[in-house]
Design a protein around this motif. Structure first.
Motif, PDB file in Angstrom:
ATOM      1  N   GLY A   1      24.060  11.063 -17.824  1.00 33.66           N
ATOM      2  CA  GLY A   1      25.142  10.234 -18.076  1.00 33.66           C
ATOM      3  C   GLY A   1      26.232  10.547 -17.432  1.00 33.66           C
ATOM      4  N   LEU A   2      26.668  11.649 -17.299  1.00 37.79           N
ATOM      5  CA  LEU A   2      27.981  11.926 -16.346  1.00 37.79           C
ATOM      6  C   LEU A   2      27.787  11.476 -14.764  1.00 37.79           C
ATOM      7  N   PHE A   3      26.639  11.677 -14.372  1.00 33.57           N
ATOM      8  CA  PHE A   3      26.470  11.528 -13.121  1.00 33.57           C
ATOM      9  C   PHE A   3      26.507   9.713 -12.793  1.00 33.57           C
ATOM     10  N   LYS A   4      26.060   9.078 -13.963  1.00 32.14           N
ATOM     11  CA  LYS A   4      25.677   7.671 -14.093  1.00 32.14           C
ATOM     12  C   LYS A   4      27.404   6.957 -14.112  1.00 32.14           C
ATOM     13  N   GLY A   5      27.977   7.819 -14.940  1.00 32.70           N
ATOM     14  CA  GLY A   5      29.617   7.436 -14.990  1.00 32.70           C
ATOM     15  C   GLY A   5      30.350   7.637 -13.537  1.00 32.70           C
ATOM     16  N   PHE A   6      30.107   8.561 -13.080  1.00 33.28           N
ATOM     17  CA  PHE A   6      30.513   8.703 -11.541  1.00 33.28           C
ATOM     18  C   PHE A   6      30.146   7.457 -10.633  1.00 33.28           C
ATOM     19  N   SER A   7      29.097   6.922 -10.867  1.00 30.87           N
ATOM     20  CA  SER A   7      28.530   5.955 -10.140  1.00 30.87           C
ATOM     21  C   SER A   7      29.283   4.734 -10.209  1.00 30.87           C
ATOM     22  N   TYR A   8      29.983   4.311 -11.520  1.00 29.95           N
ATOM     23  CA  TYR A   8      30.693   3.358 -11.655  1.00 29.95           C
ATOM     24  C   TYR A   8      32.017   3.439 -11.014  1.00 29.95           C
ATOM     25  N   VAL A   9      32.502   4.669 -10.811  1.00 30.24           N
ATOM     26  CA  VAL A   9      33.657   4.709  -9.786  1.00 30.24           C
ATOM     27  C   VAL A   9      33.392   4.203  -8.264  1.00 30.24           C
ATOM     28  N   PHE A  10      32.308   4.425  -7.863  1.00 26.95           N
ATOM     29  CA  PHE A  10      31.985   4.306  -6.420  1.00 26.95           C
ATOM     30  C   PHE A  10      31.512   2.920  -6.523  1.00 26.95           C
ATOM     31  N   SER A  11      31.002   2.167  -7.486  1.00 26.53           N
ATOM     32  CA  SER A  11      30.896   0.843  -7.487  1.00 26.53           C
ATOM     33  C   SER A  11      32.220   0.308  -7.310  1.00 26.53           C
ATOM     34  N   GLY A  12      33.211   0.440  -8.050  1.00 29.40           N
ATOM     35  CA  GLY A  12      34.471  -0.170  -8.137  1.00 29.40           C
ATOM     36  C   GLY A  12      35.084   0.131  -6.886  1.00 29.40           C
ATOM     37  N   LEU A  13      34.846   1.291  -5.886  1.00 29.99           N
ATOM     38  CA  LEU A  13      35.256   1.351  -4.742  1.00 29.99           C
ATOM     39  C   LEU A  13      34.762   0.302  -3.675  1.00 29.99           C
ATOM     40  N   SER A  14      33.353   0.157  -3.848  1.00 31.27           N
ATOM     41  CA  SER A  14      32.787  -0.835  -3.090  1.00 31.27           C
ATOM     42  C   SER A  14      33.118  -2.169  -3.295  1.00 31.27           C
ATOM     43  N   LEU A  15      33.278  -2.516  -4.579  1.00 29.28           N
ATOM     44  CA  LEU A  15      33.789  -3.941  -5.047  1.00 29.28           C
ATOM     45  C   LEU A  15      35.062  -4.427  -4.531  1.00 29.28           C
ATOM     46  N   ILE A  16      36.032  -3.363  -4.519  1.00 19.75           N
ATOM     47  CA  ILE A  16      37.455  -3.908  -4.160  1.00 19.75           C
ATOM     48  C   ILE A  16      37.617  -4.158  -2.603  1.00 19.75           C
ATOM     49  N   THR A  17      36.430  -3.869  -1.913  1.00 16.53           N
ATOM     50  CA  THR A  17      36.526  -4.196  -0.528  1.00 16.53           C
ATOM     51  C   THR A  17      35.891  -5.235  -0.090  1.00 16.53           C
ATOM     52  N   GLN A  18      35.229  -5.950  -1.125  1.00 14.77           N
ATOM     53  CA  GLN A  18      34.331  -7.235  -0.542  1.00 14.77           C
ATOM     54  C   GLN A  18      35.396  -8.359  -0.253  1.00 14.77           C
ATOM     55  N   GLN A  19      34.926  -9.370   0.439  1.00 11.94           N
ATOM     56  CA  GLN A  19      35.452 -10.495   0.742  1.00 11.94           C
ATOM     57  C   GLN A  19      35.597 -11.353  -0.376  1.00 11.94           C
ATOM     58  N   GLY A  20      36.485 -12.009  -0.990  1.00 15.56           N
ATOM     59  CA  GLY A  20      36.694 -12.791  -2.176  1.00 15.56           C
ATOM     60  C   GLY A  20      37.217 -11.976  -3.249  1.00 15.56           C
ATOM     61  N   ILE A  21      37.242 -10.601  -3.346  1.00  8.22           N
ATOM     62  CA  ILE A  21      37.709  -9.691  -4.129  1.00  8.22           C
ATOM     63  C   ILE A  21      39.134  -9.032  -3.760  1.00  8.22           C
ATOM     64  N   ARG A  22      39.162  -8.755  -2.484  1.00  8.35           N
ATOM     65  CA  ARG A  22      40.498  -8.070  -1.888  1.00  8.35           C
ATOM     66  C   ARG A  22      41.490  -8.874  -2.231  1.00  8.35           C
ATOM     67  N   PRO A  23      41.886 -10.248  -2.207  1.00 10.19           N
ATOM     68  CA  PRO A  23      43.154 -10.516  -2.603  1.00 10.19           C
ATOM     69  C   PRO A  23      43.543 -10.513  -3.817  1.00 10.19           C
ATOM     70  N   PHE A  24      42.967  -9.950  -4.902  1.00  8.31           N
ATOM     71  CA  PHE A  24      42.994  -9.832  -6.156  1.00  8.31           C
ATOM     72  C   PHE A  24      43.501  -8.384  -6.371  1.00  8.31           C
ATOM     73  N   VAL A  25      43.211  -7.381  -5.311  1.00 12.03           N
ATOM     74  CA  VAL A  25      43.366  -6.046  -5.354  1.00 12.03           C
ATOM     75  C   VAL A  25      45.101  -5.830  -4.970  1.00 12.03           C
ATOM     76  N   VAL A  26      45.548  -6.604  -4.265  1.00 14.58           N
ATOM     77  CA  VAL A  26      46.595  -6.525  -3.439  1.00 14.58           C
ATOM     78  C   VAL A  26      47.863  -6.194  -4.542  1.00 14.58           C
ATOM     79  N   VAL A  27      48.101  -6.858  -5.562  1.00  9.10           N
ATOM     80  CA  VAL A  27      49.320  -6.665  -6.564  1.00  9.10           C
ATOM     81  C   VAL A  27      49.161  -5.325  -7.357  1.00  9.10           C
ATOM     82  N   PRO A  28      47.841  -5.195  -7.857  1.00  5.38           N
ATOM     83  CA  PRO A  28      47.735  -3.852  -8.634  1.00  5.38           C
ATOM     84  C   PRO A  28      48.012  -2.720  -7.657  1.00  5.38           C
TER      85      PRO A  28
END
Length: 242
Positions: A4-31
């Motif tokens: 479960g802990l390692f599965k939890g780690f995977s969501y962080v890596f998923s988040g890192l991958s997602l914020i670099t995707q086209q269409g998502i990046r513009p919504f990352v700028v202000v945060p």
């Protein structure tokens, strides 16, 4: 537990991958900009006050163990400071984080967020949100009091870094699950039920985010990664019927 802990780690890596995707990046700028400003202040505060805080935390009768306890208490201080600053940053960026969570969820499963039900629903929604936030503050406050007591009692405060780390991980999991769940009109009570069902994954997710939060420069990205990763956690696990 370990799985479960390692599965939890995977969501962080998923988040890192997602914020670099086209269409998502513009919504990352202000945060991201808010995080840079807030955590720059946190870095300055932690580094400038570290020696003074260390002198207060380390009991005189344990000075012979200073070589061992100094790095432990230093980690405690940095975790505490950056966790507090992460709360401030999340409060300021909340509206933008909700939009980011919405966009990430749409990318992950294509399911639309529930539409606005009209202004007549606003009073009930505001009251429920207010109660949810009060519940979250009470929950956080009672554990903070216990942690502070542990921290200031000589001898007992040796376990304080572990206690703070667990608390920080759990609260960050709650914080970042809040955005996607809030978009579905689910609030603190609902979050607790869902997160307790997947406790080890929540702790793994929150712990790796805590580590990001405590690393200078890397912590600038902790908020958008947390929002995107928390949304992935919601889509893949937390949205399951409890």
């Amino acid at each position: 537990m370990i799985t479960g802990l390692f599965k939890g780690f995977s969501y962080v890596f998923s988040g890192l991958s997602l914020i670099t995707q086209q269409g998502i990046r513009p919504f990352v700028v202000v945060p991201l900009l808010i995080n840079i400003v807030i955590f720059s202040g946190g870095i300055w505060l932690a580094t400038s006050q570290l020696d003074a805080w260390m002198a207060r935390l380390l009991p005189s009768w344990l000075t012979w163990l200073e070589w061992l306890l100094w790095p432990v208490f230093a980690v405690l201080i940095f975790f505490a400071v950056f966790y507090v600053f992460s709360i401030v940053a999340n409060i300021l960026a909340a509206p933008f984080n909700s939009v980011l969570a919405e966009r990430v969820e749409a990318r992950l499963n294509g399911q639309p967020i529930p539409e606005f039900e009209g202004y007549k629903s606003l009073p009930a929604l505001i009251v429920r949100t207010f109660r949810s936030e009060l519940g979250k503050l009470w929950y956080m406050g009672k554990w903070l009091i216990l942690l502070l007591i542990i921290t200031v009692i000589p001898g007992v405060n040796i376990i304080a870094p572990i206690a703070w780390t667990l608390f920080g991980a759990w609260m960050l999991a709650i914080e970042y699950a809040d955005y996607p769940m809030g978009n579905h009109n689910l609030f603190f009570k609902d979050e607790l039920i869902a997160l307790k069902k997947h406790r080890s994954e929540a702790l793994g997710f929150g712990w790796l985010l805590s580590l990001m939060t405590a690393i200078p420069v890397v912590n600038f990205f902790a908020m958008p990664v947390g929002v995107a990763g928390g949304t992935a956690f919601w889509v893949r696990k937390l949205s399951e019927p409890v």
